[in-house]
Design a protein around this motif. Structure first.
Motif, PDB file in Angstrom:
ATOM      1  N   GLY A  44       1.805   3.155  32.358  1.00 25.17           N
ATOM      2  CA  GLY A  44       1.522   3.280  34.006  1.00 25.17           C
ATOM      3  C   GLY A  44       0.600   4.325  34.126  1.00 25.17           C
ATOM      4  N   ALA A  45       0.289   5.393  33.192  1.00 27.18           N
ATOM      5  CA  ALA A  45      -0.411   6.442  33.437  1.00 27.18           C
ATOM      6  C   ALA A  45      -2.200   6.135  33.252  1.00 27.18           C
ATOM      7  CB  ALA A  45      -0.464   7.794  32.078  1.00 27.18           C
ATOM      8  N   LEU A  46      -2.203   4.924  32.309  1.00 26.12           N
ATOM      9  CA  LEU A  46      -3.531   4.221  32.195  1.00 26.12           C
ATOM     10  C   LEU A  46      -4.192   3.827  33.797  1.00 26.12           C
ATOM     11  CD1 LEU A  46      -3.439   2.824  28.655  1.00 26.12           C
ATOM     12  CD2 LEU A  46      -4.786   4.642  29.694  1.00 26.12           C
ATOM     13  N   SER A  47      -3.370   2.703  33.990  1.00 21.34           N
ATOM     14  CA  SER A  47      -3.848   2.041  35.169  1.00 21.34           C
ATOM     15  C   SER A  47      -3.868   2.837  36.450  1.00 21.34           C
ATOM     16  CB  SER A  47      -3.131   0.856  35.424  1.00 21.34           C
ATOM     17  OG  SER A  47      -1.573   0.994  35.650  1.00 21.34           O
ATOM     18  N   THR A  48      -3.023   3.819  36.664  1.00 19.52           N
ATOM     19  CA  THR A  48      -2.762   4.636  37.974  1.00 19.52           C
ATOM     20  C   THR A  48      -3.888   5.780  37.780  1.00 19.52           C
ATOM     21  OG1 THR A  48      -0.590   4.122  37.745  1.00 19.52           O
ATOM     22  CG2 THR A  48      -1.521   5.725  39.205  1.00 19.52           C
ATOM     23  N   PHE A  49      -4.232   6.437  36.886  1.00 19.17           N
ATOM     24  CA  PHE A  49      -4.804   7.620  36.830  1.00 19.17           C
ATOM     25  C   PHE A  49      -6.168   7.649  35.836  1.00 19.17           C
ATOM     26  CE2 PHE A  49      -0.445   8.936  37.402  1.00 19.17           C
ATOM     27  CZ  PHE A  49      -0.400   9.437  38.641  1.00 19.17           C
ATOM     28  N   ILE A  50      -6.613   6.616  35.425  1.00 17.77           N
ATOM     29  CA  ILE A  50      -7.737   6.529  34.356  1.00 17.77           C
ATOM     30  C   ILE A  50      -9.150   6.811  35.145  1.00 17.77           C
ATOM     31  CG2 ILE A  50      -8.374   4.345  34.520  1.00 17.77           C
ATOM     32  CD1 ILE A  50      -8.186   6.554  31.154  1.00 17.77           C
ATOM     33  N   SER A  51      -9.349   6.338  36.342  1.00 20.93           N
ATOM     34  CA  SER A  51     -10.194   6.693  37.321  1.00 20.93           C
ATOM     35  C   SER A  51     -10.502   7.824  37.530  1.00 20.93           C
ATOM     36  CB  SER A  51     -10.302   5.496  38.412  1.00 20.93           C
ATOM     37  OG  SER A  51      -9.246   5.796  39.201  1.00 20.93           O
ATOM     38  N   VAL A  52      -9.462   8.538  37.818  1.00 16.86           N
ATOM     39  CA  VAL A  52      -9.386   9.898  38.597  1.00 16.86           C
ATOM     40  C   VAL A  52      -9.716  10.941  37.353  1.00 16.86           C
ATOM     41  CG1 VAL A  52      -8.107  11.809  39.715  1.00 16.86           C
ATOM     42  CG2 VAL A  52      -7.573   9.403  40.267  1.00 16.86           C
ATOM     43  N   TYR A  53      -9.014  10.584  36.212  1.00 16.59           N
ATOM     44  CA  TYR A  53      -9.224  11.317  34.872  1.00 16.59           C
ATOM     45  C   TYR A  53     -10.674  11.236  34.369  1.00 16.59           C
ATOM     46  CZ  TYR A  53      -8.452  12.634  29.788  1.00 16.59           C
ATOM     47  OH  TYR A  53      -8.603  13.236  28.661  1.00 16.59           O
ATOM     48  N   ALA A  54     -11.219  10.121  34.539  1.00 14.07           N
ATOM     49  CA  ALA A  54     -12.633  10.006  34.416  1.00 14.07           C
ATOM     50  C   ALA A  54     -13.627  10.900  34.972  1.00 14.07           C
ATOM     51  CB  ALA A  54     -13.326   8.707  34.498  1.00 14.07           C
ATOM     52  N   LYS A  55     -13.371  10.937  36.248  1.00 15.72           N
ATOM     53  CA  LYS A  55     -13.975  11.799  37.284  1.00 15.72           C
ATOM     54  C   LYS A  55     -13.889  13.167  36.931  1.00 15.72           C
ATOM     55  CE  LYS A  55     -14.968  12.063  42.361  1.00 15.72           C
ATOM     56  NZ  LYS A  55     -14.431  11.568  43.805  1.00 15.72           N
ATOM     57  N   THR A  56     -12.525  13.729  36.564  1.00 19.51           N
ATOM     58  CA  THR A  56     -12.518  15.135  36.019  1.00 19.51           C
ATOM     59  C   THR A  56     -13.432  15.483  34.996  1.00 19.51           C
ATOM     60  OG1 THR A  56     -10.700  14.799  34.799  1.00 19.51           O
ATOM     61  CG2 THR A  56     -10.210  15.079  37.090  1.00 19.51           C
ATOM     62  N   LEU A  57     -13.676  14.437  34.067  1.00 17.41           N
ATOM     63  CA  LEU A  57     -14.524  14.600  32.850  1.00 17.41           C
ATOM     64  C   LEU A  57     -16.005  14.366  33.042  1.00 17.41           C
ATOM     65  CD1 LEU A  57     -12.353  12.557  30.497  1.00 17.41           C
ATOM     66  CD2 LEU A  57     -12.313  15.004  30.657  1.00 17.41           C
ATOM     67  N   GLY A  58     -16.476  14.088  34.226  1.00 19.11           N
ATOM     68  CA  GLY A  58     -17.782  13.680  34.690  1.00 19.11           C
ATOM     69  C   GLY A  58     -18.045  12.245  34.189  1.00 19.11           C
TER      70      GLY A  58
END
Length: 385
Positions: free
Chosen positions: A213-227
């Motif tokens: 669930g962490a992948l499909s829900t937060f991966i796009s937001v996580y990627a944004k925090t990493l630039g």
């Protein structure tokens, strides 16, 4: 046709799963905890509908049940175009989740009716391949449209895919259902909705979904925090590409060598990928972990689903599928929310690290609840003979 209907309904799911979190933040001014709630509400109602669907599949005409649910899902998909309030979005997600649960449980049960017994592993692998295709295309399409065009265009695309799912469902040729044996005692109470023999592997599925669930829900937001927001969509492409490449081999291995040869390596790869993802700071590492997780998930999910089906009587396949998906969706919903809370209080690196460590439980649960029980049952049977 039932596989394509399954594909298009999951296209709507994956597009919304990766774009709604950012939509809530950008357009509705929601919070990070609100992101998880949007996913959790959807999953909770899907969970509620699944055991009911398992029962209905035994008692109601499957064509009517599927088509009615597809019509409701299509109406919900069209309704996203007019959402401008967070509370209204939650109500819509509640209704949409209920219809989604009915549709996906029905399509899975109908497909299982078609697959021959001696090719269950391979057949389920090919059927779930359509969901994997949606996992590839859906997030990429959703993120590309929201990045380069608009959220309105994304919601229009969701409505189009829902209509296509409805069309394929209406064109599906249904096979004859497996009849209940005449000697079978009519099951009453909770067991009408839950297949007990599918529960052990379903518990392992719960933990898998919690972490996933962490992948499909937060991966796009996580990627944004990493630039790395520009390559976020490619994470899903690599993830599902590895599933696509390995799926023909994993299904045949299941039928010929058994589930253990897939389950253990798959779980270990998933754990490695999640923990490494939690330490990702560069694009190469971010994308490599997608491939590792994809291989692991591609081996685990269809294996677990096939185990649930094979452990159950033929006329209870619909209930077995709904039981497995109830646990899986529950894990997905709970994981999306609780891991979102962890991310809000710490950071996304910690969240993915915890998600990977939680997957270690899947190894323990699989061995204790399935592998060891299976071994004990085999030994007991041999001694009795």
């Amino acid at each position: 046709m039932i596989s394509f209907s399954h594909f298009f309904i999951f296209m709507t799911f994956y597009i919304l799963a990766v774009t709604l979190p950012q939509f809530v933040l950008d357009e509705l001014r929601g919070s990070e905890q609100g992101i998880g709630l949007v996913i959790t509400v959807f999953v909770i109602t899907a969970v509620i509908s699944r055991p009911l669907t398992g029962k209905w599949l035994e008692e109601i005409n499957r064509r009517k049940l599927l088509n009615i649910a597809l019509i409701i899902s299509t109406i919900c998909s069209l309704s996203y175009l007019w959402i401008d309030n967070y509370s209204v979005l939650l109500v819509l997600r509640f209704i949409h989740g209920f219809a989604f649960g009915i549709v996906t449980t029905s399509t899975s049960a109908i497909a299982l009716d078609i697959i021959p017994e001696h090719r269950k592993g391979e057949g389920v692998g090919y059927f779930s391949l359509f969901m994997s295709l949606a996992m590839v295309i859906g997030p990429f399409v959703g993120l590309w449209i929201t990045t380069h065009i608009s959220y309105v265009a994304m919601f229009v695309m969701v409505a189009v895919f829902s209509l296509l799912s409805l069309l394929c469902g209406m064109l599906t040729r249904f096979t004859k259902q497996v009849n209940r044996p005449s000697s079978e005692v009519v099951i009453k109470g909770v067991r009408r909705y839950i297949e007990v023999s599918a529960i052990p592997i379903s518990i392992a599925g719960f933990v898998l979904a919690y972490s996933y669930g962490a992948l499909s829900t937060f991966i796009s937001v996580y990627a944004k925090t990493l630039g790395l927001e520009r390559i976020a969509s490619y994470f899903f492409i690599i993830l599902a590409l590895m599933i696509l490449l390995t799926r023909p081999f994993t299904g045949r291995l299941f039928d010929r060598k058994g589930e253990h040869v897939l389950a253990y390596p798959g779980i270990i790869l998933f754990i490695i990928g999640m923990i490494w993802l939690s330490q990702a700071y560069t694009a190469p590492v971010f994308l490599i972990t997608a491939g590792i997780i994809g291989i692991g998930y591609g081996a685990i999910f269809p294996s677990f689903m096939t185990i649930a089906v094979k452990a159950s009587p033929g006329h209870r396949r619909g209930v077995a599928i709904s039981t497995f998906l109830v646990f899986f969706d529950s894990g997905y919903g709970v994981g999306s929310y609780l891991l979102g809370v962890i991310a809000a209080k710490t950071n996304y690196h910690t969240m993915f690290l915890i998600g990977g460590c939680i997957m270690i439980l899947t190894l323990v649960i699989y061995y204790l609840f399935h592998h060891r029980r299976q071994t004990v049952g085999t030994v007991t049977g041999t001694q009795n003979r």
